[in-house]
Design a protein around this motif. Structure first.
Motif, PDB file in Angstrom:
ATOM      1  N   ARG A 140      -5.177  -1.715 -18.894  1.00 52.98           N
ATOM      2  CA  ARG A 140      -4.556  -0.470 -19.367  1.00 52.98           C
ATOM      3  C   ARG A 140      -3.083  -0.675 -19.721  1.00 52.98           C
ATOM      4  O   ARG A 140      -2.337   0.274 -19.857  1.00 52.98           O
ATOM      5  CB  ARG A 140      -4.694   0.616 -18.292  1.00 52.98           C
TER       6      ARG A 140
ATOM      7  N   ARG B 248      -8.732  -6.954 -15.362  1.00 51.49           N
ATOM      8  CA  ARG B 248      -8.850  -5.530 -15.068  1.00 51.49           C
ATOM      9  C   ARG B 248      -7.478  -4.905 -14.798  1.00 51.49           C
ATOM     10  O   ARG B 248      -7.196  -3.785 -15.224  1.00 51.49           O
ATOM     11  CB  ARG B 248      -9.770  -5.309 -13.859  1.00 51.49           C
TER      12      ARG B 248
ATOM     13  N   ASP C 298      -1.523  -8.900  -4.840  1.00 54.87           N
ATOM     14  CA  ASP C 298      -1.691  -9.066  -3.390  1.00 54.87           C
ATOM     15  C   ASP C 298      -2.281 -10.456  -3.139  1.00 54.87           C
ATOM     16  O   ASP C 298      -3.461 -10.669  -3.440  1.00 54.87           O
ATOM     17  CB  ASP C 298      -2.618  -7.958  -2.865  1.00 54.87           C
TER      18      ASP C 298
ATOM     19  N   PHE D 194      -6.080  -7.244  -6.465  1.00 55.61           N
ATOM     20  CA  PHE D 194      -6.329  -7.277  -5.021  1.00 55.61           C
ATOM     21  C   PHE D 194      -6.600  -8.700  -4.545  1.00 55.61           C
ATOM     22  O   PHE D 194      -7.066  -9.553  -5.311  1.00 55.61           O
ATOM     23  CB  PHE D 194      -7.520  -6.378  -4.670  1.00 55.61           C
TER      24      PHE D 194
ATOM     25  N   LYS E 246       0.828  -1.208   0.000  1.00 56.16           N
ATOM     26  CA  LYS E 246       0.000   0.000   0.000  1.00 56.16           C
ATOM     27  C   LYS E 246       0.865   1.262   0.000  1.00 56.16           C
ATOM     28  O   LYS E 246       0.475   2.278  -0.577  1.00 56.16           O
ATOM     29  CB  LYS E 246      -0.944   0.003   1.204  1.00 56.16           C
TER      30      LYS E 246
ATOM     31  N   THR F  34      -8.805   3.937  -6.653  1.00 54.33           N
ATOM     32  CA  THR F  34      -7.589   4.760  -6.656  1.00 54.33           C
ATOM     33  C   THR F  34      -6.554   4.185  -7.621  1.00 54.33           C
ATOM     34  O   THR F  34      -5.929   4.931  -8.380  1.00 54.33           O
ATOM     35  CB  THR F  34      -6.988   4.828  -5.230  1.00 54.33           C
ATOM     36  N   THR F  35      -6.384   2.862  -7.601  1.00 54.32           N
ATOM     37  CA  THR F  35      -5.374   2.269  -8.484  1.00 54.32           C
ATOM     38  C   THR F  35      -5.795   2.360  -9.956  1.00 54.32           C
ATOM     39  O   THR F  35      -4.966   2.181 -10.838  1.00 54.32           O
ATOM     40  CB  THR F  35      -5.107   0.791  -8.135  1.00 54.32           C
ATOM     41  N   LEU F  36      -7.072   2.627 -10.210  1.00 52.77           N
ATOM     42  CA  LEU F  36      -7.524   2.822 -11.592  1.00 52.77           C
ATOM     43  C   LEU F  36      -7.559   4.318 -11.934  1.00 52.77           C
ATOM     44  O   LEU F  36      -8.314   4.751 -12.814  1.00 52.77           O
ATOM     45  CB  LEU F  36      -8.908   2.188 -11.791  1.00 52.77           C
ATOM     46  N   SER F  37      -6.744   5.081 -11.223  1.00 51.66           N
ATOM     47  CA  SER F  37      -6.598   6.538 -11.442  1.00 51.66           C
ATOM     48  C   SER F  37      -7.914   7.291 -11.322  1.00 51.66           C
ATOM     49  O   SER F  37      -8.133   8.301 -11.997  1.00 51.66           O
ATOM     50  CB  SER F  37      -5.986   6.835 -12.819  1.00 51.66           C
TER      51      SER F  37
ATOM     52  N   ALA G 214      -9.294   0.022  -5.014  1.00 52.32           N
ATOM     53  CA  ALA G 214      -9.239  -0.356  -6.433  1.00 52.32           C
ATOM     54  C   ALA G 214      -9.526   0.861  -7.319  1.00 52.32           C
ATOM     55  O   ALA G 214      -8.880   1.039  -8.351  1.00 52.32           O
ATOM     56  CB  ALA G 214     -10.224  -1.479  -6.727  1.00 52.32           C
TER      57      ALA G 214
ATOM     58  N   ALA H 135     -11.661  -7.381  -5.371  1.00 56.84           N
ATOM     59  CA  ALA H 135     -12.149  -5.988  -5.280  1.00 56.84           C
ATOM     60  C   ALA H 135     -12.874  -5.557  -6.558  1.00 56.84           C
ATOM     61  O   ALA H 135     -12.740  -4.422  -7.003  1.00 56.84           O
ATOM     62  CB  ALA H 135     -11.005  -5.026  -4.940  1.00 56.84           C
ATOM     63  N   LEU H 136     -13.644  -6.485  -7.132  1.00 64.57           N
ATOM     64  CA  LEU H 136     -14.422  -6.119  -8.322  1.00 64.57           C
ATOM     65  C   LEU H 136     -15.616  -5.271  -7.889  1.00 64.57           C
ATOM     66  O   LEU H 136     -16.154  -5.472  -6.798  1.00 64.57           O
ATOM     67  CB  LEU H 136     -14.913  -7.385  -9.040  1.00 64.57           C
TER      68      LEU H 136
ATOM     69  N   MET I  87      -0.109   6.570 -11.122  1.00 63.22           N
ATOM     70  CA  MET I  87      -1.028   5.421 -11.036  1.00 63.22           C
ATOM     71  C   MET I  87      -1.295   4.835 -12.421  1.00 63.22           C
ATOM     72  O   MET I  87      -1.645   3.675 -12.551  1.00 63.22           O
ATOM     73  CB  MET I  87      -2.369   5.857 -10.426  1.00 63.22           C
ATOM     74  N   ARG I  88      -1.171   5.693 -13.443  1.00 68.45           N
ATOM     75  CA  ARG I  88      -1.383   5.232 -14.821  1.00 68.45           C
ATOM     76  C   ARG I  88      -0.410   4.103 -15.183  1.00 68.45           C
ATOM     77  O   ARG I  88      -0.691   3.291 -16.057  1.00 68.45           O
ATOM     78  CB  ARG I  88      -1.220   6.435 -15.761  1.00 68.45           C
TER      79      ARG I  88
ATOM     80  N   THR J 262     -14.073  -4.159   1.320  1.00 69.81           N
ATOM     81  CA  THR J 262     -13.666  -5.149   0.309  1.00 69.81           C
ATOM     82  C   THR J 262     -12.620  -4.566  -0.660  1.00 69.81           C
ATOM     83  O   THR J 262     -12.400  -5.120  -1.739  1.00 69.81           O
ATOM     84  CB  THR J 262     -14.877  -5.656  -0.509  1.00 69.81           C
ATOM     85  N   GLU J 263     -12.025  -3.454  -0.282  1.00 73.35           N
ATOM     86  CA  GLU J 263     -10.929  -2.810  -1.032  1.00 73.35           C
ATOM     87  C   GLU J 263     -11.362  -2.250  -2.381  1.00 73.35           C
ATOM     88  O   GLU J 263     -10.510  -1.931  -3.213  1.00 73.35           O
ATOM     89  CB  GLU J 263      -9.754  -3.787  -1.234  1.00 73.35           C
ATOM     90  N   GLN J 264     -12.674  -2.123  -2.612  1.00 78.76           N
ATOM     91  CA  GLN J 264     -13.112  -1.564  -3.897  1.00 78.76           C
ATOM     92  C   GLN J 264     -12.747  -0.083  -4.008  1.00 78.76           C
ATOM     93  O   GLN J 264     -12.515   0.422  -5.107  1.00 78.76           O
ATOM     94  CB  GLN J 264     -14.620  -1.749  -4.075  1.00 78.76           C
TER      95      GLN J 264
ATOM     96  N   LEU K 133       2.075   1.711  -3.570  1.00 82.02           N
ATOM     97  CA  LEU K 133       0.954   2.141  -4.415  1.00 82.02           C
ATOM     98  C   LEU K 133       0.488   3.569  -4.107  1.00 82.02           C
ATOM     99  O   LEU K 133      -0.226   4.174  -4.895  1.00 82.02           O
ATOM    100  CB  LEU K 133      -0.239   1.203  -4.208  1.00 82.02           C
TER     101      LEU K 133
ATOM    102  N   MET L 184      -3.188  -3.390 -10.501  1.00 84.82           N
ATOM    103  CA  MET L 184      -3.187  -4.036  -9.187  1.00 84.82           C
ATOM    104  C   MET L 184      -4.227  -5.157  -9.131  1.00 84.82           C
ATOM    105  O   MET L 184      -5.385  -4.958  -9.484  1.00 84.82           O
ATOM    106  CB  MET L 184      -3.514  -2.965  -8.119  1.00 84.82           C
TER     107      MET L 184
END
Lengths: 264, 259
Positions: free
Chosen positions: A166, A162, A174, A95, A56, B133-136, B131, A99-100, A88-89, B126-128, A59, A93
């Protein structure tokens, strides 16, 4: 994966003296780590050893108390929102729990980054999503389902799709095989190796699954009580000469490692 | 005995001030980010539908029965003074100034505020949210801002509909049970109604919409500790929004109508 290990060049990710505490509890106590471009680094360690906190911090989801975290030579610790979004681009990650986004269909999950962050048109992003789902062995019909309709293994595959949608330069994993049966875990490991290799990406994984670590890593580092107590090529892990590493990789109850109770 | 009591009192005061500071900072962040691009229009429309359209049945039912009861209760009181003709006035003023916005606010707090806290809280544990944030994607802009704007815009519309349905409830009881002349009832209603009555109710609704969504988002966004944490966030969202609605209702009423 060790045979393909890249030679150490200018580090893609570089950590110096990274420390993080929660109140009196010191979770990370001065981590130094370099990950070369195209390298797959796996950090192993017991539950509560600080692996997730380390990930974390890299990241940018958590700020370290001290130390330096450089990505492509750029210091990221004091980044503002805009600079953070830019770096971040480069990241993808996967998870631990996937984390969907459960309110979105599978294809919308995979296309989320391209649509929301890169401004891609939904029709085009849908094609990208279907292609990425194909790359992780899922057919286009899966794209129309919701995450709650999928098994754990399929959710992990979608999360992987996912993460690579990109085409990131650096992918973080993780605990990629936690909660999966050994066969599905191996399928996910193979997919990780394939995706990282196809993209030519750098990978940083945290896990306590040694089979996974051996398969997806070029190098392994062992985290114990907030310190990287050993790091080296995967081939060296069986004769590390470190009693902590030996106890961990053989899963022995007896040894210098005492069970960590608190989670961070 | 006195010192432990003071200690507890001190701790409670500090905890209250800390929470108030955190909520205020959260609110300012929501306002600041609401004027900065990117704007998530689809999220905004979805939330407006969720808060407005899907709340219509519950708010409509609340309004119609409130209007009916109001007419019935006013009649039992006013008949003693032969002041039955004031019933349409009492119904419309009570509804537009107070009962419409307050009851709609409380119903929406229970329905939408709780759902928001539960949804965002589950996304947190659930960390969404990580997630996003990591997808900008700024999770605050994506999750909180559209909900807060939707609350501010939609609740006044909902209250306007509730006002109309509530007056209809009063009209039905007045005409079909209390034998009022229908034209006279409507004329009395319209003659007595002032622009400020409706306007103050709509201002209240906008403020309540802000408070409900703010509390739902705040408690969800800051929840931790798994299912128990999400459950607590849901309860706190409804309780705090309800208390704030009743508190702000007094101050807005005083601002509009105190002499």
């Amino acid at each position: 994966m060790n045979a393909d290990a890249p030679q150490m060049a200018a580090a893609k990710i570089s950590l110096r003296d990274v420390a993080k505490s929660f109140g009196p509890k010191k979770v990370l106590q001065g981590i130094d780590l370099d990950v070369a471009p195209g390298e797959s680094m796996v950090v192993i360690g017991g539950s509560g050893s600080g692996k997730s906190v380390l990930l974390k911090c890299i990241l940018g989801l958590m700020a370290p108390n001290r130390g330096s975290i450089r990505v492509d030579g750029e210091e990221t610790v004091d980044f503002n929102d805009r600079s953070r979004a830019r770096v971040m681009r480069k990241f993808g990650m996967l998870f631990q729990g996937g984390a969907l986004f459960d309110s979105l269909r599978v294809w919308e999950n995979v296309a989320f980054g391209p649509i929301q962050s890169d401004g891609m048109r939904p029709e085009q992003a849908r094609e990208v999503a279907i292609a990425k789902l194909g790359a992780v062995g899922l057919g286009p019909e899966i794209g129309e389902l919701f995450p709650s309709e999928l098994s754990g293994g399929m959710q992990k595959r979608v999360a992987l799709a996912r993460a690579i949608a990109r085409e990131p330069e650096i992918i973080f994993f993780d605990e990629p095989t936690t909660g999966l049966d050994p066969i599905m875990a191996d399928v996910i490991n193979d997919l990780i190796v394939k995706c990282v290799s196809d993209l030519g990406a750098t990978a940083v994984s945290i896990t306590h699954d040694m089979a996974s670590a051996r398969k997806i890593g070029h190098r392994i580092g062992m985290l114990y009580e907030g310190r990287l107590i050993w790091q080296g090529p995967v081939a060296d892990i069986d004769h590390s000469g470190n009693a902590h590493v030996d106890q961990f990789i053989h899963g022995r109850a007896e040894g210098p490692i005492r069970m960590q109770v608190r989670k961070f | 005995m006195t010192i432990p009591l003071l200690t507890v009192l001190g701790r409670m005061t500090l905890a209250f001030l800390e929470a108030a500071g955190a909520v205020t900072s959260f609110a300012f962040q929501a306002i600041r980010l609401s004027v900065q691009p990117p704007f998530y229009r689809q999220q905004l429309l979805r939330q407006m539908l969720e808060i407005g359209y899907y709340s219509l049945p519950v708010v409509g039912l609340t309004a119609i029965f409130t209007g009916m009861v109001l007419a019935l209760q006013s009649y039992t009181g006013f008949a003693r003074f032969s002041a039955e003709s004031a019933i349409p006035n009492v119904v419309v003023v009570s509804l537009t100034r107070e009962l419409g916005p307050v009851l709609a606010g409380l119903m929406v707090a229970g329905r939408v505020g709780a759902a928001m806290a539960a949804e965002i809280g589950t996304m947190r544990v659930t960390e969404q949210i990580d997630a996003l944030t990591t997808l900008s994607t700024n999770p605050f802009k994506y999750l909180v801002v559209p909900r807060v704007i939707a609350g501010i815009v939609t609740l006044p519309i909902l209250v306007l509909v509730a006002d109309i349905i509530g007056v209809l409830g009063g009209f039905l009881v007045g005409v079909y049970k209390l034998d009022f002349n229908d034209t006279a009832y409507l004329r009395n209603t319209l003659d007595f109604l002032e622009f400020q009555d409706v306007f103050s109710g709509l201002v209240k609704a906008a403020v309540f919409g802000f408070l409900i969504t703010l509390m739902g988002c705040y408690h969800g966004y800051t929840s931790k500790g798994g299912a128990q944490g999400v459950g607590m966030a849901t309860t706190n969202a409804v309780v705090s929004a309800s208390i704030l609605i009743l508190t702000f209702n007094y101050f807005i009423t005083e601002a509009f109508f105190s002499r």
